[in-house]
Design a protein around this motif. Structure first.
Motif, PDB file in Angstrom:
ATOM      1  N   ARG A   1       0.839  -1.205   0.000  1.00 43.06           N
ATOM      2  CA  ARG A   1       0.000   0.000   0.000  1.00 43.06           C
ATOM      3  C   ARG A   1       0.874   1.256   0.000  1.00 43.06           C
ATOM      4  O   ARG A   1       0.588   2.227  -0.706  1.00 43.06           O
ATOM      5  CB  ARG A   1      -0.934  -0.010   1.218  1.00 43.06           C
TER       6      ARG A   1
ATOM      7  N   ALA B   1       2.181   1.771  -3.446  1.00 47.59           N
ATOM      8  CA  ALA B   1       1.118   2.285  -4.315  1.00 47.59           C
ATOM      9  C   ALA B   1       0.923   3.784  -4.092  1.00 47.59           C
ATOM     10  O   ALA B   1       0.762   4.546  -5.057  1.00 47.59           O
ATOM     11  CB  ALA B   1      -0.184   1.526  -4.063  1.00 47.59           C
ATOM     12  N   LEU B   2       0.962   4.214  -2.849  1.00 43.45           N
ATOM     13  CA  LEU B   2       0.829   5.643  -2.552  1.00 43.45           C
ATOM     14  C   LEU B   2       2.034   6.426  -3.074  1.00 43.45           C
ATOM     15  O   LEU B   2       1.874   7.524  -3.624  1.00 43.45           O
ATOM     16  CB  LEU B   2       0.664   5.863  -1.050  1.00 43.45           C
TER      17      LEU B   2
ATOM     18  N   ARG C   1       3.879   5.788  -5.592  1.00 46.21           N
ATOM     19  CA  ARG C   1       3.832   5.892  -7.052  1.00 46.21           C
ATOM     20  C   ARG C   1       2.981   7.064  -7.528  1.00 46.21           C
ATOM     21  O   ARG C   1       3.096   7.499  -8.671  1.00 46.21           O
ATOM     22  CB  ARG C   1       3.315   4.588  -7.651  1.00 46.21           C
ATOM     23  N   LYS C   2       2.140   7.579  -6.661  1.00 40.59           N
ATOM     24  CA  LYS C   2       1.257   8.699  -7.023  1.00 40.59           C
ATOM     25  C   LYS C   2       1.849  10.062  -6.684  1.00 40.59           C
ATOM     26  O   LYS C   2       1.270  11.096  -7.009  1.00 40.59           O
ATOM     27  CB  LYS C   2      -0.087   8.545  -6.301  1.00 40.59           C
ATOM     28  N   ILE C   3       2.986  10.078  -6.011  1.00 40.78           N
ATOM     29  CA  ILE C   3       3.604  11.340  -5.583  1.00 40.78           C
ATOM     30  C   ILE C   3       4.142  12.099  -6.787  1.00 40.78           C
ATOM     31  O   ILE C   3       4.725  11.519  -7.700  1.00 40.78           O
ATOM     32  CB  ILE C   3       4.737  11.069  -4.561  1.00 40.78           C
ATOM     33  N   THR C   4       3.937  13.392  -6.763  1.00 38.71           N
ATOM     34  CA  THR C   4       4.537  14.271  -7.762  1.00 38.71           C
ATOM     35  C   THR C   4       5.261  15.382  -7.008  1.00 38.71           C
ATOM     36  O   THR C   4       4.905  15.680  -5.874  1.00 38.71           O
ATOM     37  CB  THR C   4       3.470  14.893  -8.700  1.00 38.71           C
TER      38      THR C   4
ATOM     39  N   GLU D   1       8.251  14.094  -9.998  1.00 46.42           N
ATOM     40  CA  GLU D   1       8.939  12.821 -10.209  1.00 46.42           C
ATOM     41  C   GLU D   1      10.094  12.610  -9.232  1.00 46.42           C
ATOM     42  O   GLU D   1      10.273  11.516  -8.707  1.00 46.42           O
ATOM     43  CB  GLU D   1       9.447  12.729 -11.645  1.00 46.42           C
TER      44      GLU D   1
ATOM     45  N   ARG E   1       8.784  11.480  -5.978  1.00 42.99           N
ATOM     46  CA  ARG E   1       8.288  10.109  -6.073  1.00 42.99           C
ATOM     47  C   ARG E   1       9.456   9.116  -6.025  1.00 42.99           C
ATOM     48  O   ARG E   1       9.421   8.134  -5.301  1.00 42.99           O
ATOM     49  CB  ARG E   1       7.480   9.903  -7.357  1.00 42.99           C
TER      50      ARG E   1
END
Length: 167
Positions: free
Chosen positions: A11, A14-15, A17-20, A22, A25
């Motif tokens: 989890r 998955a979270l 991978r959504k960070i911006t 790059e 992330r």
């Protein structure tokens, strides 16, 4: 995020991978990979590899050190298979520096089995540098017992640097 990863790594990844942006992330993914080092080192190395970029390699070095503390031969096998750029040598050095701390003879046996060349000289330097940090007199005596040549020179320079760092 690292604390969340300790509870539910999938989890947390998955979270992350959504960070911006790059770079943020990638840094988050690398930090989570470090958290996996002790329990899932192959997965951790895979995560680091997927992030790309030279500046993330320090995370991989930490993973290789952690892995080498638990299973130095497996960590070594993976380090020598690391992509051949400047990072392979650094991965091998990370493994050897940790391995020397717990099993100098084992680390040295692996290095002696390497073919002659730059990679072997780098590995010799890693072993002697780490050895000199913990036992400077022993490392110095061992260097003096080596036959003259480029490998002895590499060992001698690394031993002096390791001794200077330990002082």
């Amino acid at each position: 995020l690292k604390a969340y990863g300790a509870v539910d790594m999938d989890r947390a990844l998955a979270l992350a991978r959504k960070i911006t942006p790059e770079d943020d992330r990638r840094a988050a993914m690398c930090q989570l990979a470090e958290s996996l080092a002790a329990t899932e080192p192959e997965r951790a190395i895979g995560l680091i590899s997927s992030q790309g970029g030279e500046r993330y390699f320090h995370y991989a070095a930490n993973i290789f050190r952690t892995w080498a503390a638990a299973d130095p031969l497996a960590a070594w096998s993976r380090a020598v298979a690391w992509p051949h750029n400047g990072n392979r040598a650094a991965a091998c050095e990370a493994v050897l520096s940790q391995w020397v701390a717990t099993d100098r003879a084992g680390a040295w046996a692996v290095v002696q089995g390497m073919p002659a060349g730059n990679a072997k000289r780098t590995a010799i330097a890693a072993v002697y540098g780490a050895w000199a940090m913990s036992s400077p007199a022993e490392a110095h005596a061992a260097v003096l017992a080596m036959p003259a040549g480029s490998e002895r020179n590499a060992a001698q320079m690394a031993a002096m640097q390791g001794w200077a760092q330990s002082d």
